[in-house]
Design a protein around this motif. Sequence first.
Motif, PDB file in Angstrom:
ATOM      1  N   ASP A  27      72.027  76.398  32.657  1.00 37.69           N
ATOM      2  CA  ASP A  27      72.040  77.100  31.426  1.00 37.69           C
ATOM      3  C   ASP A  27      73.045  76.315  30.418  1.00 37.69           C
ATOM      4  OD1 ASP A  27      72.490  78.819  29.378  1.00 37.69           O
ATOM      5  OD2 ASP A  27      74.508  79.843  30.159  1.00 37.69           O
ATOM      6  N   TRP A  28      72.060  75.032  30.129  1.00 37.21           N
ATOM      7  CA  TRP A  28      72.800  74.080  29.182  1.00 37.21           C
ATOM      8  C   TRP A  28      72.287  74.142  27.737  1.00 37.21           C
ATOM      9  CZ3 TRP A  28      68.911  71.165  27.343  1.00 37.21           C
ATOM     10  CH2 TRP A  28      67.522  71.183  28.210  1.00 37.21           C
ATOM     11  N   GLU A  29      73.051  73.487  26.828  1.00 35.95           N
ATOM     12  CA  GLU A  29      72.915  73.738  25.470  1.00 35.95           C
ATOM     13  C   GLU A  29      71.877  73.055  24.919  1.00 35.95           C
ATOM     14  OE1 GLU A  29      76.530  72.994  23.104  1.00 35.95           O
ATOM     15  OE2 GLU A  29      75.736  73.437  21.248  1.00 35.95           O
ATOM     16  N   ASN A  30      71.053  73.288  24.211  1.00 38.85           N
ATOM     17  CA  ASN A  30      69.915  72.879  23.421  1.00 38.85           C
ATOM     18  C   ASN A  30      70.281  72.203  22.246  1.00 38.85           C
ATOM     19  OD1 ASN A  30      67.437  71.927  23.249  1.00 38.85           O
ATOM     20  ND2 ASN A  30      66.547  73.873  22.042  1.00 38.85           N
ATOM     21  N   ASN A  31      69.790  71.110  21.675  1.00 40.20           N
ATOM     22  CA  ASN A  31      70.054  70.348  20.558  1.00 40.20           C
ATOM     23  C   ASN A  31      71.281  69.894  20.437  1.00 40.20           C
ATOM     24  OD1 ASN A  31      67.345  70.674  19.478  1.00 40.20           O
ATOM     25  ND2 ASN A  31      67.630  72.801  18.883  1.00 40.20           N
ATOM     26  N   LEU A  32      72.001  69.616  21.371  1.00 37.59           N
ATOM     27  CA  LEU A  32      73.526  69.172  21.456  1.00 37.59           C
ATOM     28  C   LEU A  32      73.535  67.607  21.122  1.00 37.59           C
ATOM     29  CD1 LEU A  32      76.407  69.696  21.741  1.00 37.59           C
ATOM     30  CD2 LEU A  32      76.444  68.803  24.045  1.00 37.59           C
ATOM     31  N   LEU A  33      74.196  67.186  20.024  1.00 33.50           N
ATOM     32  CA  LEU A  33      73.910  65.745  19.474  1.00 33.50           C
ATOM     33  C   LEU A  33      75.185  64.961  20.087  1.00 33.50           C
ATOM     34  CD1 LEU A  33      72.200  64.130  17.461  1.00 33.50           C
ATOM     35  CD2 LEU A  33      73.722  64.724  15.655  1.00 33.50           C
ATOM     36  N   MET A  34      74.837  63.834  20.676  1.00 32.91           N
ATOM     37  CA  MET A  34      75.988  62.784  20.871  1.00 32.91           C
ATOM     38  C   MET A  34      75.938  61.673  20.012  1.00 32.91           C
ATOM     39  SD  MET A  34      76.601  60.978  24.435  1.00 32.91           S
ATOM     40  CE  MET A  34      75.112  59.770  24.285  1.00 32.91           C
ATOM     41  N   LEU A  35      77.046  61.561  19.394  1.00 35.94           N
ATOM     42  CA  LEU A  35      77.286  60.189  18.355  1.00 35.94           C
ATOM     43  C   LEU A  35      78.363  59.556  18.818  1.00 35.94           C
ATOM     44  CD1 LEU A  35      76.835  62.313  15.038  1.00 35.94           C
ATOM     45  CD2 LEU A  35      75.243  61.020  16.244  1.00 35.94           C
ATOM     46  N   ARG A  36      78.039  58.455  19.599  1.00 39.40           N
ATOM     47  CA  ARG A  36      79.052  57.395  20.020  1.00 39.40           C
ATOM     48  C   ARG A  36      79.718  56.535  19.164  1.00 39.40           C
ATOM     49  NH1 ARG A  36      76.310  56.222  26.151  1.00 39.40           N
ATOM     50  NH2 ARG A  36      77.766  57.440  27.208  1.00 39.40           N
TER      51      ARG A  36
END
Length: 327
Positions: free
Chosen positions: A308-317
Amino acid sequence: MSENKPLNILFTSSGRRVELIKHFKSIYHELNVEGEILTVDLKSNSPAGKISDKHILVPRVDSKDYVISLLEICKENRISLLIPLIDTELILLANYKKDFENIGVKLLISDLKTHEICNDKKLTAEFFASNGFDAPKVYEIDAELNKEQLEQPLLIKPAKGSSGIGVHILDQFEELVFYAKHVQDPILQELIKGEEYTIDVFTDFDGQVLTAVPRLRIETRAGEVSKGKTIRNSTLIQKATEVVNALPGVFGCITVQCFLTENNEVKFIEINPRFGGGAPLSLAAGADYAKYLVESLLNKGVSFNIDDWENNLLMLRYDAAVFVTEE
C-alpha cells in the motif's frame, strides 16, 4: 531470533548511505527496538558511519582478511542481519553465506548464481533473452567494426561496470573504434530511448515478492538518481516481478532497471540485487522494507501492508553534510 538477543544490524561498505541508515534508525526509535545499527567501511570518515550507532573500520573488500574481519565483527557485536550495499562484495559474501549463517547471522543477499548473472551484463543480457524478457539487442563488436560505419546509434559499456562509469553513446563509427579499445570487457548494445525506471522489488525471507515499486528516474548524478517519482504502472510491476521470479534464490531488495518506450515496450537493461541508491524513495512512499525486516526479525508480525505505497511521490535530493569534530 533469541528473545534475549538484541537486534543488531550491520551495513557493510556504508559510504554515503546516510538516508538509508537514518531510516533504519527511525524504525528502531518508532518500534522501541533493543539493538543497534552498525556500519563498517574502509574509511573512518564515511558519512553514514557518523550516523550509525557504531562504526568499525575493515580492510578493503578485495583483501583476504575482509570476510574474516566481518565474521569476527558479527560475533563480537551479536549481529542478526548483515546488509551489503555495494556490488563488488555481493559475489564474495554469497560464497560465504553458510559461514555467516553458522554463527547466527542472516545475510540480506541472494544465492551466488543470481549475483553471477547480475554482475556481468553479458550474462544479464543472456538471462533476459533466455527467459523471454524484452531487452536491448546485443551486437558483436568485431562484426560492427568490420562494417566500417555505424548504421544506427549504439551504446557501449563495461560488462562489469556500475554507477554509469564507462557508459558511452556512439553516434560515429570512429567512436566505436576508440571505445572498443578503451572500455574494459565491453558490451555493445542497441540504444534505447524512453523513460528510464528503476523498480525496487522486495522479497520476504522465502524469496516471495512482497511488492514492486517503479521509480521514474527524472534526473541522475554520477549514475544515482537525484530526482525521482513513484509510478504505479501495472505493466512495469508485473514484468519486474516476473524478472525477479525467474532469478535463482533471490532474497532482499532487487533493483530492476528498464526503459519504457513511447510504444509502451518494456526494455530491461540491468539488475542490481541490493538496496539501490534511490531506495529511500520507495521506503518513504510506504513500501517500508526496513520496517518489514525489523518486524519480521522481532517475530511480532508485520503491522502494515507493504504493497500500500503512495503513487506519484516525488523525491528531490539536495547536497547535505555531516559535521563532526575530528579527534
